[in-house]
Design a protein around this motif. Sequence first.
Motif, PDB file in Angstrom:
ATOM      1  N   GLN A   1       0.466  -0.821  -0.048  1.00 22.27           N
ATOM      2  CA  GLN A   1      -0.102  -0.087   0.305  1.00 22.27           C
ATOM      3  C   GLN A   1       0.478   0.982  -0.108  1.00 22.27           C
ATOM      4  OE1 GLN A   1      -2.958  -0.082   3.547  1.00 22.27           O
ATOM      5  NE2 GLN A   1      -3.432  -2.195   2.621  1.00 22.27           N
ATOM      6  N   ARG A   2       1.166   1.426   1.089  1.00 21.73           N
ATOM      7  CA  ARG A   2       2.696   3.109   0.556  1.00 21.73           C
ATOM      8  C   ARG A   2       3.871   2.525  -0.186  1.00 21.73           C
ATOM      9  NH1 ARG A   2       0.225   5.839   5.082  1.00 21.73           N
ATOM     10  NH2 ARG A   2      -0.339   4.554   6.582  1.00 21.73           N
ATOM     11  N   HIS A   3       4.003   1.339  -0.922  1.00 19.73           N
ATOM     12  CA  HIS A   3       5.565   1.549  -1.519  1.00 19.73           C
ATOM     13  C   HIS A   3       4.919   2.190  -2.775  1.00 19.73           C
ATOM     14  CE1 HIS A   3       9.638   0.130  -2.960  1.00 19.73           C
ATOM     15  NE2 HIS A   3       8.559  -0.009  -4.570  1.00 19.73           N
ATOM     16  N   PRO A   4       3.559   2.114  -3.411  1.00 13.03           N
ATOM     17  CA  PRO A   4       3.040   2.819  -3.982  1.00 13.03           C
ATOM     18  C   PRO A   4       2.899   4.391  -4.449  1.00 13.03           C
ATOM     19  CG  PRO A   4       2.938   0.444  -4.573  1.00 13.03           C
ATOM     20  CD  PRO A   4       3.107   0.746  -3.580  1.00 13.03           C
TER      21      PRO A   4
ATOM     22  N   LEU B   1       7.078  11.273  -4.416  1.00 12.83           N
ATOM     23  CA  LEU B   1       8.938  11.902  -4.463  1.00 12.83           C
ATOM     24  C   LEU B   1       8.333  11.819  -6.159  1.00 12.83           C
ATOM     25  CD1 LEU B   1      10.704   8.634  -2.772  1.00 12.83           C
ATOM     26  CD2 LEU B   1      10.199  11.715  -2.788  1.00 12.83           C
ATOM     27  N   LYS B   2       8.391  11.433  -7.135  1.00 17.12           N
ATOM     28  CA  LYS B   2       8.137  11.556  -8.985  1.00 17.12           C
ATOM     29  C   LYS B   2       7.207  12.566  -8.819  1.00 17.12           C
ATOM     30  CE  LYS B   2       9.493   7.307 -10.137  1.00 17.12           C
ATOM     31  NZ  LYS B   2       8.558   6.166 -11.353  1.00 17.12           N
TER      32      LYS B   2
ATOM     33  N   SER C   1      15.041   1.600   4.557  1.00 13.72           N
ATOM     34  CA  SER C   1      15.838   1.191   4.020  1.00 13.72           C
ATOM     35  C   SER C   1      15.513   0.418   3.189  1.00 13.72           C
ATOM     36  CB  SER C   1      15.962  -0.174   5.101  1.00 13.72           C
ATOM     37  OG  SER C   1      14.247  -0.894   5.136  1.00 13.72           O
ATOM     38  N   ASP C   2      14.410   0.919   2.108  1.00 14.66           N
ATOM     39  CA  ASP C   2      13.455   0.386   0.771  1.00 14.66           C
ATOM     40  C   ASP C   2      14.466   0.643  -0.060  1.00 14.66           C
ATOM     41  OD1 ASP C   2      11.941   1.367  -1.348  1.00 14.66           O
ATOM     42  OD2 ASP C   2      10.971  -0.496  -0.665  1.00 14.66           O
ATOM     43  N   VAL C   3      14.970   0.026  -1.354  1.00 12.17           N
ATOM     44  CA  VAL C   3      15.864   0.411  -1.656  1.00 12.17           C
ATOM     45  C   VAL C   3      15.582   1.285  -3.352  1.00 12.17           C
ATOM     46  CG1 VAL C   3      17.216  -0.837  -3.835  1.00 12.17           C
ATOM     47  CG2 VAL C   3      17.522  -1.626  -2.060  1.00 12.17           C
ATOM     48  N   GLN C   4      14.588   1.134  -3.804  1.00 11.60           N
ATOM     49  CA  GLN C   4      13.239   2.222  -4.377  1.00 11.60           C
ATOM     50  C   GLN C   4      13.426   3.183  -3.933  1.00 11.60           C
ATOM     51  OE1 GLN C   4      10.278  -0.589  -5.628  1.00 11.60           O
ATOM     52  NE2 GLN C   4      10.452  -0.518  -7.850  1.00 11.60           N
TER      53      GLN C   4
ATOM     54  N   ASN D   1      17.906   9.589  -3.902  1.00 14.17           N
ATOM     55  CA  ASN D   1      19.196  10.087  -4.591  1.00 14.17           C
ATOM     56  C   ASN D   1      18.850  10.415  -5.880  1.00 14.17           C
ATOM     57  OD1 ASN D   1      20.713   9.858  -2.275  1.00 14.17           O
ATOM     58  ND2 ASN D   1      20.647   6.887  -3.010  1.00 14.17           N
ATOM     59  N   LEU D   2      17.586  10.618  -6.921  1.00 15.49           N
ATOM     60  CA  LEU D   2      17.948  11.285  -7.835  1.00 15.49           C
ATOM     61  C   LEU D   2      17.168  12.521  -7.905  1.00 15.49           C
ATOM     62  CD1 LEU D   2      16.641   8.147 -10.193  1.00 15.49           C
ATOM     63  CD2 LEU D   2      18.549   9.460 -10.457  1.00 15.49           C
ATOM     64  N   PHE D   3      16.890  12.299  -7.058  1.00 17.10           N
ATOM     65  CA  PHE D   3      16.063  13.980  -6.405  1.00 17.10           C
ATOM     66  C   PHE D   3      17.422  15.118  -5.917  1.00 17.10           C
ATOM     67  CE2 PHE D   3      11.795  15.640  -3.799  1.00 17.10           C
ATOM     68  CZ  PHE D   3      12.245  17.160  -4.902  1.00 17.10           C
ATOM     69  N   SER D   4      18.284  14.116  -4.894  1.00 14.81           N
ATOM     70  CA  SER D   4      19.207  14.871  -4.129  1.00 14.81           C
ATOM     71  C   SER D   4      19.932  15.567  -5.253  1.00 14.81           C
ATOM     72  CB  SER D   4      19.601  14.229  -3.554  1.00 14.81           C
ATOM     73  OG  SER D   4      20.641  14.925  -2.819  1.00 14.81           O
ATOM     74  N   LEU D   5      20.207  14.676  -6.390  1.00 16.78           N
ATOM     75  CA  LEU D   5      21.221  14.895  -7.379  1.00 16.78           C
ATOM     76  C   LEU D   5      20.084  16.014  -8.186  1.00 16.78           C
ATOM     77  CD1 LEU D   5      23.044  11.783  -9.128  1.00 16.78           C
ATOM     78  CD2 LEU D   5      23.541  13.554  -7.883  1.00 16.78           C
TER      79      LEU D   5
END
Length: 350
Positions: free
Chosen positions: A199-202, A208-209, A311-314, A320-324
Amino acid sequence: MYLNFTISKILGLFPYRIKTLSFEISKPRYILWMIILCVTCVNELIMLYKLNLSKNIKIDVPKLISINFSLMYGMFVAVNSYILSGSRMRLLQNISGISSILPQKTYQKLSKLIHAKDIFGFLFHLWIALIYILYSELMIFGLLEGTRIFVSLIAFQTDMLYVNCVCVLKACFKEINNNIETLLKLVKKNIPKWIYHEQRHPFLLIKLKTLKKHHLMISDTVQMMNAIFSLYLLATIALCFLQIVFYMYFNVLYWQNGICLNTDKIYSINFISFLMYYGMKLILPVWACETSKNQAIKIGTTIHDVINSTSDVQIKNELNLFSLQILHCNNTFSAKGFTVDATLLTEVSD
């Protein structure tokens, strides 16, 4: 910003027509602004001629330099406003679009701040104009002095427009930061693993996107503002420092002539009011740009807090992409290489 728009319409500085959330060029207002520009430039040229080539006006050299800079600044403001009217329309359209992410409560707070600032600024400018008219020593061009008052009002409304736009962008940066902080709270909650992934992950990835997209749009708008207002800001900052220095110089001469501020109330009011006017023109944009820049920087710090808490990789990859993206986006407000923030005031003061 409707108060600023309304005053600008009265001055002929707002050649746009607002339809719901879109801005369009209004031909009658555009023609009116062209006529006002021509009349203003002709009057400014006549005053420059009388000041420098005619022998009817005799004033000391420092005051001559001060008035010359003021007249040239007035011509620049009028011409710059006319040339960049199309670019400003696109900027207002962009800001109207990106501000749609703001909740109603933020809109109300921002509206109160902007309207209070615009009302106070407009009334204070009317007070300055009244002092200018009553203080006879300033009226050296007769009826043409009305053009100088009109141009100063145009410049002040442009200042208010810039500060208003920066405040809206700051609110957008703050809203993004608030959403990331909410994301941090969700990550820190002890949610069962199967519920989290299903539920939360998607939801978090989509959120974030969306935030990345909004941040990129805001950053592009910051660069657009820098391109449109750079020359104007540079000229305004230079004029404010110059006029403050000259007013302090005139005040020293006034004291040396044996006249004290306490014995000449008219001069005292004039001196203090004009210093406050130029100080406000200088401090307001710097304050708005400094606080907006700090809000943009705060987003990067909040993102790293979320990275350290999950700890979720995705999600980590997306963060990290957001930070870049934040590192590659320059969200500082500048004027032809000069960063408009608190360091500008300290460097010039030193």
